[in-house]
Scaffold this active site. Structure first.
Site, mmCIF file in Angstrom:
data_model
loop_
_atom_site.group_PDB
_atom_site.id
_atom_site.type_symbol
_atom_site.label_atom_id
_atom_site.label_comp_id
_atom_site.label_asym_id
_atom_site.label_seq_id
_atom_site.Cartn_x
_atom_site.Cartn_y
_atom_site.Cartn_z
ATOM 1 N N ALA B 10 0.812 -1.233 -0.048
ATOM 2 C CA ALA B 10 -0.080 -0.023 -0.124
ATOM 3 C C ALA B 10 0.952 1.295 0.007
ATOM 4 O O ALA B 10 1.706 1.417 0.820
ATOM 5 C CB ALA B 10 -0.872 -0.027 1.107
ATOM 6 N N GLY B 11 0.721 2.031 -1.102
ATOM 7 C CA GLY B 11 1.485 3.390 -1.166
ATOM 8 C C GLY B 11 2.591 3.235 -2.087
ATOM 9 O O GLY B 11 3.321 2.363 -1.968
ATOM 10 N N LEU B 12 2.686 3.916 -3.419
ATOM 11 C CA LEU B 12 3.487 3.826 -4.105
ATOM 12 C C LEU B 12 4.269 5.061 -4.633
ATOM 13 O O LEU B 12 4.356 5.480 -5.747
ATOM 14 C CB LEU B 12 2.976 3.085 -5.533
ATOM 15 C CG LEU B 12 2.313 1.637 -5.261
ATOM 16 C CD1 LEU B 12 1.639 1.380 -6.816
ATOM 17 C CD2 LEU B 12 3.530 0.742 -5.054
ATOM 18 N N GLY B 13 4.599 5.605 -3.391
ATOM 19 C CA GLY B 13 5.363 6.930 -3.643
ATOM 20 C C GLY B 13 6.972 6.559 -4.239
ATOM 21 O O GLY B 13 7.160 5.522 -4.369
ATOM 22 N N GLU B 131 11.841 -1.915 10.599
ATOM 23 C CA GLU B 131 13.167 -1.609 10.253
ATOM 24 C C GLU B 131 13.273 -0.262 9.713
ATOM 25 O O GLU B 131 14.277 0.577 10.062
ATOM 26 C CB GLU B 131 13.848 -2.682 9.589
ATOM 27 C CG GLU B 131 15.712 -2.456 9.327
ATOM 28 C CD GLU B 131 16.271 -2.333 10.612
ATOM 29 O OE1 GLU B 131 16.403 -1.162 11.255
ATOM 30 O OE2 GLU B 131 16.532 -3.484 11.183
ATOM 31 N N ASP B 203 10.085 14.159 14.509
ATOM 32 C CA ASP B 203 10.462 12.977 13.643
ATOM 33 C C ASP B 203 11.324 12.279 14.559
ATOM 34 O O ASP B 203 11.362 11.174 14.599
ATOM 35 C CB ASP B 203 10.766 13.431 12.506
ATOM 36 C CG ASP B 203 11.426 12.530 11.491
ATOM 37 O OD1 ASP B 203 10.648 11.544 10.969
ATOM 38 O OD2 ASP B 203 12.548 12.063 11.452
ATOM 39 N N LYS B 207 11.401 8.335 16.420
ATOM 40 C CA LYS B 207 12.247 7.292 16.235
ATOM 41 C C LYS B 207 12.966 7.054 17.630
ATOM 42 O O LYS B 207 13.168 5.832 17.863
ATOM 43 C CB LYS B 207 13.548 7.553 15.077
ATOM 44 C CG LYS B 207 12.956 7.727 13.834
ATOM 45 C CD LYS B 207 13.654 8.768 12.998
ATOM 46 C CE LYS B 207 13.297 8.876 11.702
ATOM 47 N NZ LYS B 207 13.912 9.945 10.942
ATOM 48 N N GLY B 304 15.527 8.235 2.006
ATOM 49 C CA GLY B 304 15.826 7.924 0.382
ATOM 50 C C GLY B 304 15.008 6.561 0.110
ATOM 51 O O GLY B 304 14.946 6.012 0.752
#
Lengths: 430, 430
Positions: B10-13, B131, B203, B207, B304
């Site tokens: 799900a999600g094709l960015g 991960e 952000d 993490k 990236g």
């Protein structure tokens, strides 16, 4: 909570005692993480009565380490005896043949016999694990086997010998020469009485060959590592390197491409912008370059009882969890045998240091030898005369085939103008 | 070769397309390592017709991402939609409830809902893996969960936001001020149009809370992270830090001890001898300190499409191998709820920068406020007047409780002598 994982340990030196101490100290936490307790049931070592700072009377004592392979209560054998062959190898074969999982910190044995041991482990459907064999406590085997598993690894390299790195760092910080620092390191216990395994690069080559096989899916090929050490690095090299913006490090470097498998241990000039330049003292570090992840960098303690025990017990936890696969990340039959790459075709920059007589025409002779071999000189530095009247000439080459530098040095090495053998180092790119 | 592991995405960015590209490029190698092929069977995204540089016509197209959870051909759902709640969370719950393993790169969702998702995964006996949610391509979740599993982790910290590190590095190399570099980063696509999530530390806090839970076996506690950002760092701070032998980095830091769980994101002065000082540009790095392994250091690309895809596929390989355990390394019922540690009791050194009026008595006022709060001053630097006539005063304190510095600044912040709010940073030990 399930049944404990039962462990037999051969070898109770500092690492073996460290493993017992770690399991005592962190046992409860480890059981939570592993899903079950990890218990030592039997041990073997040369001297039963030696004081190791840990109570071993609660374990079965076995005089002959190989007998641990047949110990009915043990699921896993941990080998911390050392040595490429002999008792360590006999125990490894016996344990795997008896259907027990096997964990070791023994880089020499894995470098020489890892392939056949992996075959035996696969046949018996048990684990063969050796995280502690490379870079001590750094989980780099796991990082390559699993963390970077999605990538084609194009290059793996690093600082794999803490003794050499300690010596080079100390030469750098104190301006001392090699022999003085080595003697000091021996006095402090950082270097062995016979240091050749470390300082001639053999230990690093053992580890490099393991990393290369894991990274590239190639058959382990220790004999194909071109191995050099740090004996010929002098304080003046380190000072010149620093003036040029580099630090000197013993780097193990492996690459696999269409030309074959390249594996080399050699001193390199590492630019200050590269993370390896900041790895000092006895710390180890490994760089892996993957085609999707880019550059991964792992750093930590490469030796010592605590870090090594940490890696051994991490392997035991994986086994306790049932989370282990083939030793080299893929079945041994998938590992490809690669020809040795022709290092002469490699392109790079080099640092060359020559000690020459202080007389007219010597620089012209050097420059001509370089020109004739096709070496393009980026800079040449001549420093005033040394105590014996000889002069140090340092050359940094432009990028070109390594073969050309080797040819130039071969030609020069016969010249009466030189007062000593030429010394050269490769220059690592950023 | 066994049955393939079948994946719905799900999600094709950029990351979703990157995962497909990676599986296409490295598919054969991955099958050898995973023991079976990994195949995409279905995808979902907002716009079916968009050109993503990869062929998606070979996969089932599903308009509603949540429907992927019910896709009969999929073993695993990969979520790359983003957002802490909304469609991403709905899909996660639906997939786990349907008994499918779930892989995500979504740090916000895991920071907020990881615990309840881990409960659902445990109940369904499937994998929940993330991960890629922390530090991009660096296998640091694996490093902590498995590589360092033998250790009680005492401290975990690092550079967790590439945008902030890019900005700080650029300010350092160019001497530019924050706003100029931020605008430039936005123009280059390195920073979002609304950069507050990154530059205010949110952000990094997401993490950090994930790393803390994994490291300490504590329940995830994102709301307890004391979160600060880099907006108030000026070029002069970076120059003063450099003169003192430090670099400025946004550090997420977590510790657990008898006093509770401490989690903070804040700018720190990092000494040049510390490996984090050499982490530049958009690179991420994590340090974990274990009671046996010592200091482990992991570095690599934090974002990236390639690095993130590498981490997502590493999770898929673990699932294909059947090598996965509880999401937080131990069953959720074992994770302990910890009180928030009193940061005022923490001891350390601090950097304080004050902008003050250029008149008699101001330094005495500052010194008195520090003395009254029990802050011991190691050095004080006063620089000539700025354009508005105010003067910059930089103070480095001796080690002491953080509470004292906070008290001194609170007192001073009401003073008419100050021409702006005080700014302070913590100083990381070597």
């Amino acid at each position: 909570m399930s049944e404990p994982l039962r462990v037999a340990i051969a070898g109770l030196g500092t690492v073996g005692a460290g493993v017992i101490r770690l399991l005592d100290a962190n046992g409860e936490l480890i059981a939570r993480r592993a899903g079950r307790p990890i218990e030592v049931v039997a041990v073997s070592a040369r001297d039963r009565s030696k004081d190791r700072g840990v109570d071993i009377d609660r374990f079965d004592w076995v005089d002959d380490p190989t007998a641990l392979a047949r110990h009915p209560g043990a699921d896993v054998v941990v080998e911390l005896v050392g040595g490429a062959d002999g008792p360590a190898l006999a125990l490894a074969r016996a344990a795997l043949d008896a259907g027990k999982s096997f964990v070791t910190a023994n880089k020499a044995m894995i470098a020489h016999h890892g392939f056949s041991l992996a075959e035996a482990a696969e046949k018996a459907d048990v684990a063969l694990k050796f995280e502690a064999a490379v870079a001590g406590g750094i989980p780099v085997i796991k990082g390559l086997r699993e963390g970077a598993a999605a990538n084609a690894i194009t290059r793996v390299y690093g600082i794999l010998n803490g003794t050499c790195n300690y010596i080079l760092s100390k030469m750098e910080s104190d301006g001392s020469d090699f022999d003085a620092v080595l003697s000091e390191a021996q006095a402090l216990g950082y270097a062995e009485a016979d240091p050749s395994f470390d300082i001639d690069g053999v230990d690093a080559a053992h580890k490099l060959s393991i990393l290369a096989s894991l990274s590239f899916g190639t058959r382990p090929a220790f004999d194909d590592v071109a191995t050099g050490g740090v004996r010929h690095v002098v304080a003046a090299d380190i000072a010149e390197a620093a003036a040029l913006g580099y630090r000197v490090r013993l780097v193990g470097m492996a690459e696999a491409d269409a030309g074959g498998l390249f594996q080399r241990v050699h001193p390199y000039l590492v630019p200050l912008r590269h993370p390896l330049a900041h790895v000092s003292d006895s710390i180890n570090a490994v760089v892996a370059e993957g085609n999707y992840v880019g550059r991964l960098f792992f750093q930590g303690a490469g030796a010592g009882d605590g870090p090594t025990a940490s890696a051994v017990v991490a392997d035991l936890i994986d086994i306790a969890r049932g989370e282990f696969g083939p030793a080299y990340a893929m079945p041994v039959e998938s590992l490809t045998a690669q020809p040795v790459a022709d290092s002469g075709e490699r392109r790079g920059r080099a640092y060359v240091r020559l000690m020459v007589q202080d007389r007219v025409g010597v620089l012209a002779e050097i420059a001509a030898a370089m020109r004739d071999a096709g070496v393009s000189i980026e800079s040449l530095i001549q420093r005033g005369a040394a105590a014996d009247g000889s002069v140090m000439v340092v050359i940094v080459t432009h990028e070109g085939p390594e073969r050309c530098v080797a040819q130039a040095l071969e030609k020069l090495s016969g010249s009466p103008s030189l007062t000593g053998a030429p010394m050269w180092m490769y220059i690592l790119g950023e």
